[in-house]
Design an enzyme around this catalytic site. Structure first.
Site, PDB file in Angstrom:
ATOM      1  CB  SER A  50      43.134  36.502  23.601  1.00 41.87           C
ATOM      2  OG  SER A  50      42.868  36.277  22.243  1.00 41.87           O
ATOM      3  CG  ASP A  69      35.950  39.557  22.752  1.00 41.31           C
ATOM      4  OD1 ASP A  69      36.430  39.930  21.668  1.00 41.31           O
ATOM      5  OD2 ASP A  69      36.564  38.838  23.552  1.00 41.31           O
ATOM      6  NE  ARG A  87      49.664  41.895  57.759  1.00 43.53           N
ATOM      7  CZ  ARG A  87      49.021  41.785  56.607  1.00 43.53           C
ATOM      8  NH1 ARG A  87      49.538  42.286  55.510  1.00 43.53           N
ATOM      9  NH2 ARG A  87      47.860  41.164  56.552  1.00 43.53           N
TER      10      ARG A  87
END
Length: 317
Positions: free
Chosen positions: A165, A249, A314
């Site tokens: 919005s 909406d 990692r």
């Protein structure tokens, strides 16, 4: 009889003029709603209540307004990948700048997408000082982004802006103005402009105001202090954009999102548009279910991928 008709016309005309004058004078009250009727400015839900690690951040906008934000971190140190491994959690470590959206949606970004979330309260909202305006909120968003890029505990190359919005309008301006700092933009249920929204909320104004769909001479356009013309901004954004549109909406007509996508896609080949048939203005993330989150996750992985050196580090542990 003629005098009676004239008096009636003058009376109606006077009411219309007076109404428009009030709209012009108090337009900020219609555009910005820091507090919903019956509620207070205090947050009903905080990260602490959800047992999330977070940092209270206080910023100062370029015009001196003091702003409040929350920085919710997935881990104390985003680069501590050994912690992620021990907990068997996938660490995307996307540095997410949130410029609009329901607080629960923002929290869900941490849980569902495993990313850091920076939550800013515009001036006049929450604990932030000042009164909202387009000029001021634009400065607030820039202050938040400048804070993020100066941090040493995050990967500043992976900042993605999210806005729903009004937040989408703010996020669009921020993304356009910072092509070297923002990796991508996500817009959800965003309007083309406040000028167009005025005609949606008050249909009679379509004859006097509007950016994309005005039927009349647009006499009031020049007095609008917060036009938020997203339709003009998206066509100038070079970064990838994901459009999330709830077809139910009830506030922003879904056609606005279609128009924004069409404008952006005409100039930017990195745009994606996804519809959610049952999505309303505030619950598209909820009604969209796994499809919603998978869509956002795919966009993040493509737009702000984890660096290969981090992955190698990692895997070597």
């Amino acid at each position: 009889m003629v005098s009676y008709v004239n008096a009636l016309l003058y009376g109606v005309g006077g009411i219309v003029v007076a109404g428009m004058a009030l709209l012009v004078a108090f337009q900020e009250k219609l555009v910005y709603v820091p507090v919903l009727p019956g509620l207070t400015k205090s947050y009903p839900i905080t990260p602490a209540r959800l047992r999330l690690l977070y940092e209270d951040v206080w910023l100062t906008s370029s015009d001196g307004v003091r702003l409040h934000a929350w920085f919710i971190k997935l881990f104390p140190d985003c680069r501590a990948l050994d912690v992620a491994d021990k907990q068997n959690v996938k660490s995307t470590c996307v540095e997410y700048f949130i410029s609009g959206g329901h607080p629960i949606l923002r929290i869900m970004l941490v849980y569902r997408l495993q990313c850091n979330v920076f939550m800013l309260s515009y001036r006049g909202y929450g604990a932030s000082e000042g009164s909202p305006s387009q000029h001021g909120i634009t400065k607030d968003a820039q202050a938040a982004l400048d804070h993020l890029v100066q941090r040493t505990d995050i990967d500043t190359s992976r900042i993605v802006v999210f806005g729903r919005s009004l937040g989408g309008a703010v996020g669009s301006v921020l993304t356009k103005s910072n092509p070297d700092k923002v990796a991508g933009l996500i817009l959800e249920n965003t309007f083309t402009s406040i000028l167009d929204m005025a005609g949606v909320l008050l249909p009679f104004l379509k004859w006097f105001i509007g950016k994309s769909s005005s039927k009349g001479p647009r006499l009031l356009n020049f007095v609008v202090r917060s036009p938020w013309s997203t339709i003009d901004i998206v066509g100038e954004i070079k970064q990838p954009i994901l459009f999330l549109s709830g077809l139910q909406d009830e506030m922003v007509p879904p056609v606005h999102m279609e128009m924004l996508y069409a404008k952006a896609a005409a100039h930017n080949g990195q745009c994606s548009f996804v519809e959610f048939p049952t999505g309303m203005h505030m619950d598209t993330w909820l009604s969209g279910g796994d499809r919603y989150w998978n869509t956002v996750q795919e966009f993040l992985e493509k737009t702000a991928p984890e660096k290969k050196d981090n992955i190698s580090s990692r895997e070597g542990k």
